[in-house]
Motif scaffolding. Structure first.
Motif: not given
Length: 608
Positions: A191-197
């Motif tokens: 898991q690599c991306v912001s949780f806003s994405f």
């Protein structure tokens, strides 16, 4: 245990806690949790949330770093019956305050100064992720038609807008995408991306609802190709989904355990996709936040590298794709280009508190026989290829994708024009850097005001916008060039933006061979011919992905290994970076100081 429109994600995760309690569910830098531990912690926090009145249709803000605590909070909100609102602590406080207030969240889960500030500013109770209560309060759980989450996207009105997604849409997405990504017991997803994405919704919940292990990469690892590659190999990752701009930094690496690579968020260059497809299963996804992460998939083969673009494929299960050529919804002729519209179970409820925007974007579905069904008008252009796959042809408005993030250029323009020293602004996208699209701002200063500089405006934007929306360059103009129809001439502005910058200080030329070679690397990566050895990398429009490219080129050209932190801390200028390279070479080819957290100041630009 299978996902679907009638299933709830947290119930599937709880099922795995019963079936495989000791299997690792989440692994992050700070903590690993088994399924049993994760379920227990989520139950405990859910009880505390219910004691604060959380239930169906209640929004709960989550402002936490990307760790196992975030996953605990997400599942706890679901178990309490509520809907989560991700609030990335890296965002400017003013933007977070707006999102928290606009969402009408009744509780905030978080820790640290940013969360404490938000709770005080918006007058909402703050709960830690390990909160517990003696209360035995119960209440109705979530129904598939209830709200699951609200994710804010860039808004053309100048403010972000909250997209409301239900559990039914979430379940349909998980059921449609899970087989393509091969998640399941014994398999590990990075898991690599912001949780806003919104891609985070898929990689997180697809993994956990299918009994896999979610490995959370740090922001620093994602920004460094070397560290990200080490994590992929060291953790024996099976599945990863990344924007093309990040994949481009890994294209020359080998990952023996990696089976499936997913890409989305922006158009993927065919040669890049084909390179990964030669070694891994490569899936190209497409779908706005308003249609629950992904609406279509296309599996790439090495032969697709010769295509002009990578198709975005066929609709996922439960989804309908249409191409229309007029506002009334007339289907475009076979092979004709028109607006992509999406129907089916993935269509979101609409924009929170924005009935007019919702009515304009979510329209009755003339192609469906189901009463009340709706289409989402994407604003994307596309056409169906002879084999039935959908091809993306660009945007019909001012919305763009930069480094995987969907951005309304109008929001940046309005933020600039809110500054009292700005009369007018134009924001465009130009292909000026090694990694493609760059946000370029052109500003007409207000007359009679004190002097304004690009650096001043960059600091102003850093207080209002997330880092990925701050322009790579801000050019001050005396007047805007006009077309014969008296509209701003965008082509002329882009030509001006790619030309030499006006400077307040002279260019300092390189004095040594090392400085000369580093200057050449900067010019190639940043796409700018006029750079001095004392110019700041980030003021010139650099960002972490471009910095990673600089480090990789230095390692290849000079045989020294530098960490990305070296450039961020000591090498923001060619002069400073040359000193670090020389010291690394003298020390035997390694320039790897102990890893320390280095706060990055707001990005600035050279005054134009």
């Amino acid at each position: 245990m299978r996902s679907g429109p009638g299933t709830l994600a947290h119930e599937l995760v709880a099922g795995w806690a019963r079936e495989r309690p000791d299997a690792v569910a989440v692994s992050s830098e700070r903590r690993s949790l088994t399924y049993a531990q994760l379920d227990h912690r989520a139950d405990r926090l859910a009880a505390a949330l219910r004691a604060h009145g959380v239930g169906p249709e209640t929004r709960v803000g989550i402002c936490l770093p990307r760790t196992a605590d975030w996953i605990t909070a997400l599942l706890a909100v679901f178990k309490a019956g509520g809907a989560y609102v991700p609030l990335d602590p890296e965002y400017p406080p003013a933007r977070l305050e707006y999102m928290l207030a606009d969402s009408a969240a009744t509780v905030l889960v978080g820790t640290g100064p940013t969360a404490e500030h938000l709770a005080g500013a918006c007058d909402v109770p703050l709960l830690a992720p390990d909160a517990e209560t003696a209360s035995s309060a119960t209440g109705p759980g979530a129904h598939p038609d209830n709200l699951a989450y609200v994710i804010y996207t860039s808004g053309s009105t100048g403010r972000p807008k909250g997209v409301q997604v239900t559990h039914a849409s979430l379940g349909n997405m998980l059921a449609g995408l899970t087989p393509a990504l091969e998640v399941g017991p014994g398999r590990r997803t990075l898991q690599c991306v912001s949780f806003s994405f919104d891609i985070s919704v898929f990689d997180t919940l697809a993994t956990l609802t299918n009994g896999g292990t979610l490995v959370i990469a740090t922001k620093e690892e994602v920004a460094s190709p070397e560290r990200l590659a080490d994590r992929l190999r060291g953790e024996r990752i099976h599945t990863v989904a990344l924007p093309p701009s990040v994949l481009a930094t890994l294209v020359d690496q080998e990952f023996p355990d990696l089976a499936v690579v997913g890409s989305g968020g922006e158009a993927c260059p065919p040669k890049l996709a084909a390179s990964f497809a030669a070694r891994h299963r490569f899936v190209n996804g497409y779908g706005p936040t308003e249609t629950t992460v992904a609406a279509s998939l296309f599996e790439v083969t090495p032969e697709h590298g010769e295509l002009p673009s990578v198709p975005i494929g066929a609709p996922c299960a439960g989804v309908s794709l249409y191409v229309v050529d007029d506002p009334a919804g007339t289907a475009a002729p076979p092979g004709g280009t028109g607006e992509i519209c999406i129907g089916g179970a993935g269509v979101a409820r609409g924009y929170l508190g924005r009935p007019a925007l919702t009515a304009a974007a979510f329209v009755p579905d003339p192609f469906s026989g189901v009463p009340g069904s709706r289409l989402y008008r994407t604003g994307d252009l596309g056409r169906f290829l002879p084999d039935g796959a959908l091809e993306f042809s660009g945007r019909a408005d001012g919305q763009v994708k930069i480094r995987g993030h969907r951005i309304e250029l109008n929001e940046i323009r309005q933020a600039l024009e809110r500054h009292p020293r700005v009369s007018q602004a134009v924001v465009l996208v130009g292909e000026t850097g090694l990694l493609g699209g760059q946000i370029l701002a052109f500003v007409l200063p207000a007359s009679g005001q004190d002097a304004v500089t690009g650096g001043l405006l960059r600091r102003h934007l850093a207080d209002e916008l997330p880092d990925y929306m701050v322009p790579n360059s801000i050019t001050l103009v005396r007047e805007f060039p006009l077309t014969p129809n008296h509209k701003v001439d965008h082509a002329a502005l882009l030509a001006q933006g790619s030309g030499p910058r006006r400077r307040d200080v002279p260019v300092v030329a390189p004095r040594t061979p090392v400085e000369a070679d580093l200057l050449r690397i900067w010019q190639e990566v940043l796409g700018q011919p006029e750079i001095g050895i004392r110019d700041d990398f980030f003021e010139l429009g650099g960002h972490s992905l471009l910095a990673a490219q600089v480090v990789a080129r230095i390692e290849k050209a000079h045989g020294v290994q530098l960490r990305l932190e070296t450039l961020l801390a000591q090498g923001r200028t060619v002069e400073g970076l040359a000193d670090a390279v020389s010291r690394a070479a003298a020390g035997g080819g390694t320039g790897r100081p102990p890893i320390t957290r280095i706060p990055r100041p707001a990005r600035r630009t050279v005054p134009s």
